[in-house]
Every structure is written in C-alpha cells, then in structure tokens.
Design an enzyme around this catalytic site. Structure first.
Site, PDB file in Angstrom:
ATOM      1  N   LYS A 252      -2.784  -4.390   9.420  1.00 40.54           N
ATOM      2  CA  LYS A 252      -1.552  -3.955  10.065  1.00 40.54           C
ATOM      3  C   LYS A 252      -0.970  -5.086  10.910  1.00 40.54           C
ATOM      4  O   LYS A 252      -1.699  -5.761  11.642  1.00 40.54           O
ATOM      5  CB  LYS A 252      -1.835  -2.721  10.932  1.00 40.54           C
TER       6      LYS A 252
ATOM      7  N   ARG B 277       0.834  -1.216   0.000  1.00 35.74           N
ATOM      8  CA  ARG B 277       0.000   0.000   0.000  1.00 35.74           C
ATOM      9  C   ARG B 277       0.864   1.260   0.000  1.00 35.74           C
ATOM     10  O   ARG B 277       0.637   2.194  -0.751  1.00 35.74           O
ATOM     11  CB  ARG B 277      -0.932  -0.005   1.227  1.00 35.74           C
TER      12      ARG B 277
ATOM     13  N   HIS C  24      -6.131   1.620  13.373  1.00 36.70           N
ATOM     14  CA  HIS C  24      -5.600   1.352  12.037  1.00 36.70           C
ATOM     15  C   HIS C  24      -6.445   0.298  11.320  1.00 36.70           C
ATOM     16  O   HIS C  24      -7.209  -0.436  11.944  1.00 36.70           O
ATOM     17  CB  HIS C  24      -4.151   0.850  12.135  1.00 36.70           C
TER      18      HIS C  24
ATOM     19  N   GLY D 294       3.808   2.156  15.402  1.00 38.24           N
ATOM     20  CA  GLY D 294       5.068   2.885  15.609  1.00 38.24           C
ATOM     21  C   GLY D 294       4.792   4.298  16.101  1.00 38.24           C
ATOM     22  O   GLY D 294       5.527   4.837  16.942  1.00 38.24           O
TER      23      GLY D 294
HETATM   24  N1  LIG Z   1       6.005   5.810   8.465  1.00 42.63           N
HETATM   25  C1  LIG Z   1       4.780   6.006   7.977  1.00 42.63           C
HETATM   26  O1  LIG Z   1       4.297   7.135   7.812  1.00 42.63           O
HETATM   27  C2  LIG Z   1       3.981   4.792   7.605  1.00 42.63           C
HETATM   28  C3  LIG Z   1       2.722   4.918   6.998  1.00 42.63           C
HETATM   29  C4  LIG Z   1       2.045   3.770   6.623  1.00 42.63           C
HETATM   30  C5  LIG Z   1       2.617   2.537   6.877  1.00 42.63           C
HETATM   31  N2  LIG Z   1       3.809   2.465   7.491  1.00 42.63           N
HETATM   32  C6  LIG Z   1       4.499   1.191   7.717  1.00 42.63           C
HETATM   33  O2  LIG Z   1       5.010   0.781   6.454  1.00 42.63           O
HETATM   34  C7  LIG Z   1       5.061  -0.636   6.399  1.00 42.63           C
HETATM   35  C8  LIG Z   1       4.310  -1.110   5.151  1.00 42.63           C
HETATM   36  O3  LIG Z   1       2.943  -0.785   5.294  1.00 42.63           O
HETATM   37  P1  LIG Z   1       1.897  -1.144   4.142  1.00 42.63           P
HETATM   38  O4  LIG Z   1       0.570  -0.747   4.625  1.00 42.63           O
HETATM   39  O5  LIG Z   1       2.402  -0.618   2.848  1.00 42.63           O
HETATM   40  O6  LIG Z   1       2.009  -2.742   4.150  1.00 42.63           O
HETATM   41  P2  LIG Z   1       1.719  -3.752   2.944  1.00 42.63           P
HETATM   42  O7  LIG Z   1       1.452  -5.077   3.601  1.00 42.63           O
HETATM   43  O8  LIG Z   1       0.719  -3.205   2.009  1.00 42.63           O
HETATM   44  O9  LIG Z   1       3.124  -3.816   2.177  1.00 42.63           O
HETATM   45  C9  LIG Z   1       4.233  -4.470   2.704  1.00 42.63           C
HETATM   46  C10 LIG Z   1       5.162  -4.839   1.562  1.00 42.63           C
HETATM   47  O10 LIG Z   1       6.249  -5.559   2.127  1.00 42.63           O
HETATM   48  C11 LIG Z   1       6.512  -6.651   1.293  1.00 42.63           C
HETATM   49  N3  LIG Z   1       7.075  -7.760   2.083  1.00 42.63           N
HETATM   50  C12 LIG Z   1       6.453  -8.489   3.024  1.00 42.63           C
HETATM   51  N4  LIG Z   1       7.265  -9.450   3.476  1.00 42.63           N
HETATM   52  C13 LIG Z   1       8.417  -9.299   2.808  1.00 42.63           C
HETATM   53  C14 LIG Z   1       9.649  -9.994   2.817  1.00 42.63           C
HETATM   54  N5  LIG Z   1       9.854 -11.029   3.628  1.00 42.63           N
HETATM   55  N6  LIG Z   1      10.616  -9.560   1.971  1.00 42.63           N
HETATM   56  C15 LIG Z   1      10.417  -8.495   1.170  1.00 42.63           C
HETATM   57  N7  LIG Z   1       9.265  -7.791   1.107  1.00 42.63           N
HETATM   58  C16 LIG Z   1       8.308  -8.208   1.919  1.00 42.63           C
HETATM   59  C17 LIG Z   1       5.169  -7.081   0.719  1.00 42.63           C
HETATM   60  O11 LIG Z   1       5.348  -7.785  -0.491  1.00 42.63           O
HETATM   61  C18 LIG Z   1       4.515  -5.734   0.508  1.00 42.63           C
HETATM   62  O12 LIG Z   1       4.827  -5.235  -0.771  1.00 42.63           O
HETATM   63  C19 LIG Z   1       4.474  -1.126   7.716  1.00 42.63           C
HETATM   64  O13 LIG Z   1       5.519  -1.391   8.631  1.00 42.63           O
HETATM   65  C20 LIG Z   1       3.658   0.059   8.203  1.00 42.63           C
HETATM   66  O14 LIG Z   1       3.535   0.085   9.605  1.00 42.63           O
HETATM   67  C21 LIG Z   1       4.494   3.558   7.854  1.00 42.63           C
HETATM   68  O1  LIG Z   2      -0.773   1.668   7.998  1.00 37.00           O
HETATM   69  C1  LIG Z   2       0.119   1.513   8.831  1.00 37.00           C
HETATM   70  O2  LIG Z   2       0.583   0.394   9.129  1.00 37.00           O
HETATM   71  C2  LIG Z   2       0.699   2.702   9.496  1.00 37.00           C
HETATM   72  N1  LIG Z   2       1.704   2.538  10.282  1.00 37.00           N
HETATM   73  C3  LIG Z   2       2.428   3.558  10.942  1.00 37.00           C
HETATM   74  C4  LIG Z   2       2.535   3.271  12.416  1.00 37.00           C
HETATM   75  O3  LIG Z   2       2.691   2.098  12.794  1.00 37.00           O
HETATM   76  O4  LIG Z   2       2.491   4.203  13.210  1.00 37.00           O
HETATM   77  C5  LIG Z   2       1.999   4.958  10.608  1.00 37.00           C
HETATM   78  C6  LIG Z   2       0.602   5.098  10.195  1.00 37.00           C
HETATM   79  C7  LIG Z   2       0.154   4.043   9.197  1.00 37.00           C
END
Ligand SMILES: NC(=O)c1ccc[n+]([C@@H]2O[C@H](COP(=O)([O-])OP(=O)(O)OC[C@H]3O[C@@H](n4cnc5c(N)ncnc54)[C@H](O)[C@@H]3O)[C@@H](O)[C@H]2O)c1
Ligand SMILES: O=C(O)C1=N[C@H](C(=O)O)CCC1
Length: 267
Positions: free
Chosen positions: A160, A15, A156, A166
């Site tokens: 997740k 995503r 969320h 985090g």
């Molecule tokens: N910092 C921010 O602002 C923020 C915002 C949203 C999400 N996040 C974090 O970002 C991360 C991803 O979130 P998301 O919603 O896109 O998740 P998601 O599940 O949609 O995507 C995760 C990706 O990781 C890949 N993946 C999973 N296992 C793997 C492996 N063993 N090797 C390589 N790739 C692998 C998957 O194929 C997928 O493309 C999460 O940790 C989430 O908490 C952070």
């Molecule tokens: O979608 C998620 O997963 C998100 N993860 C971050 C967190 O763990 O705080 C930030 C918001 C979205």
C-alpha cells in the site's frame, strides 16, 4: 433490457482493477468499452494474460481514451496522483467517475466537487467499498457521541502506498462530526521514538500497520473510565469491495453532484 452502462476501468492490471474488470465483464447491465493502463498502449486487453475474451483497447493516454471512446462511467483504481488526473479528465468529458483510489488531498476533493457541480454530473469517491467497513465507520461515529477518547489502528498489506489509509481518514472525519477536537493521553507525554503515538487528527491518534499477508483491516478503539469498546472490520479478499463498486456504478448514473463516501448512498 435498457442499454448497458458503458464503463472504462483505469488500473486493470492492479489487485483491485482486475476484480473490477471481472465484475464489469460478468454483469449483464454493464459493458466494458476500454481500459486505461500506463503500459500496453494500443494493445487489446484480451492479449494480456488473464483477460481472454475482453476485446477492448488499452489506452495509456487518458485524453486520447476519452476522445475516442464513448463511455458513461470511469472506474478508477490506480494511485493518488494519477487517479486525480483521471477523475478530473473524466468529469471534463462528461464521464461519471467512480473512484476507489485513496490518498486525494482535501483541496483535490474540493476541486473535483466543484467540477462535478459545474458539469452537473455524478461522481462517487469511496475510500472503502465494503459494506462492513461503512458500518464500522457509522458505528464509530455513533460511539463518538458517548466516548471522546479514540484511537484508530488500520492494518494493510505492505504494497500500500498511502498512509494513513483512506478509510482511517474518513473514519476520523466522521467521528469528528460528533467529537470536538481535544488532546488525548497525558498532557506532558513525550515520544522517545518519533511517531510512537501515531498521526494526529484533531487529537485522535491513527496508527498504520503494513505487513505481508494482510488485505485491509481496521479497528477503532474507544476508551472511558473502566471500559473500552472496539469496533473492527476485516476484508479478507478484494471481492469484498465489488458489491460496493456495482452499487456505485448504478447510483452514479442518477447523481448530478460529487458524493464522498458510500455511507451517503446506502439506506
Ligand atoms: N475504495 C476501496 O474500497 C479500495 C479497496 C482497495 C484498494 N483501494 C485503493 O485502490 C487503489 C489501487 O489499489 P490496488 O491494491 O489495486 O493497487 P495496485 O498497485 O495493485 O494497482 C494499481 C494500478 O495502478 C496502475 N498505475 C500505477 N501508476 C500508474 C500511472 N502513473 N498511470 C496509470 N496507472 C498507474 C498500476 O499499473 C496498477 O495497475 C489504491 O489507491 C488503494 O488504496 C481502494
Ligand atoms: O488495499 C488498499 O490499499 C485499500 N485501501 C483502501 C484505504 O486506503 O482505505 C481501502 C481498503 C483497501
């Protein structure tokens, strides 16, 4: 124009990863040079649905990727265990990580900080890239000077993996800089169903809600005699995180240490 910043994105089909690939592709100062995906090794990204015109190779082996591709920055948006390995490997190859992946342990963060210092290159680990979320955390830290009873409710989507989020952990850490550890609620309270009072961070309670339809939401509730204060942030889509990703990529090029949290790089 100066040379574009060469970027590898890990987790391109996720995503967040999809949004990040679009951001890199649509930013003239950035150049997408490869992606890391656990599937589709050796395939061109443009061969996957939704990525037309993105003529970069997909690598499933992170070492192979860094050995073959010259890059300045890795954007990691995967899962905690993999994100940690990607970040460590990027640093060891002199590639600057911008990490949105959440769920790293304190020990992992410490180890990555030491590695960035040893290599003298920048690394940004940001539990939340949305400006409103950074303000929510900063306002909560300010409020904690005046209210020492606080509960965090993070909400969320139900896909997740990590709980608490985090952002909730970072919020608790920031609040704890202005609040000493103390038990909240009645000193004799009992949970009749385990977990009812949420996770315990130095006496602050953190509650994690997971529901389909949600994206990323958090409220921080402060209470005192006769009053309460609620500080809330909502992300309704993943585009809300992308301006923070862009600033992080630009800033990481100027750093020679690890920064944990965007509050340290925003004025
Ligand atoms: N910092 C921010 O602002 C923020 C915002 C949203 C999400 N996040 C974090 O970002 C991360 C991803 O979130 P998301 O919603 O896109 O998740 P998601 O599940 O949609 O995507 C995760 C990706 O990781 C890949 N993946 C999973 N296992 C793997 C492996 N063993 N090797 C390589 N790739 C692998 C998957 O194929 C997928 O493309 C999460 O940790 C989430 O908490 C952070
Ligand atoms: O979608 C998620 O997963 C998100 N993860 C971050 C967190 O763990 O705080 C930030 C918001 C979205």
């Amino acid at each position: 124009m100066a040379n574009p910043i060469k970027i590898i994105v890990a987790g391109p089909r996720g995503r967040m990863g999809k949004e990040a690939v679009m951001l890199v592709n649509n930013t003239p100062e950035f150049e997408l040079v490869a992606v890391i995906d656990r599937r589709n090794n050796g395939v061109m990204l443009s061969d996957l649905d939704g990525f037309s015109n993105m003529n970069v190779r997909i690598y499933s082996d992170v070492e192979e990727c860094f050995q073959n591709v010259e890059a300045d920055v890795l954007i990691d948006l995967t899962i905690p265990e993999t994100g940690y390995i990607h970040t460590k490997t990027a640093l060891s190859y002199g590639v600057r990580p911008v990490v949105g992946t959440t769920g790293f342990t304190k020990e992992e963060l410490e180890e990555l900080k030491e590695l960035a210092e040893e290599k003298e290159i920048g690394c940004i680990i940001a539990p939340n890239f949305a400006i409103g979320a950074i303000l929510m955390m900063k306002f909560s830290q300010m409020a904690a000077k005046y209210f020492d009873n606080v509960e965090i409710i993070e909400m969320h989507h139900d896909q997740k993996l990590d709980a608490p989020s985090g952002t909730a952990v970072k919020t608790a850490e920031m609040i704890s800089e202005n609040r000493s550890s103390q038990k909240q609620g009645h000193h004799d309270e009992q949970e009749t169903i385990s977990g009812a009072r949420g996770a315990d961070y130095e006496g602050m309670r953190i509650h994690s809600v997971r529901l389909p339809g949600l994206v990323a939401h958090q409220q921080v509730l402060f209470g005192a005699d006769g009053q309460s204060l609620t500080i809330r942030h909502d992300s309704y889509n993943r585009a809300s995180f992308m301006s923070g990703v862009k600033v992080s990529v630009e800033t990481v090029m100027t750093l020679n240490t690890l920064v944990y949290g965007l509050e340290h790089i925003l004025d």
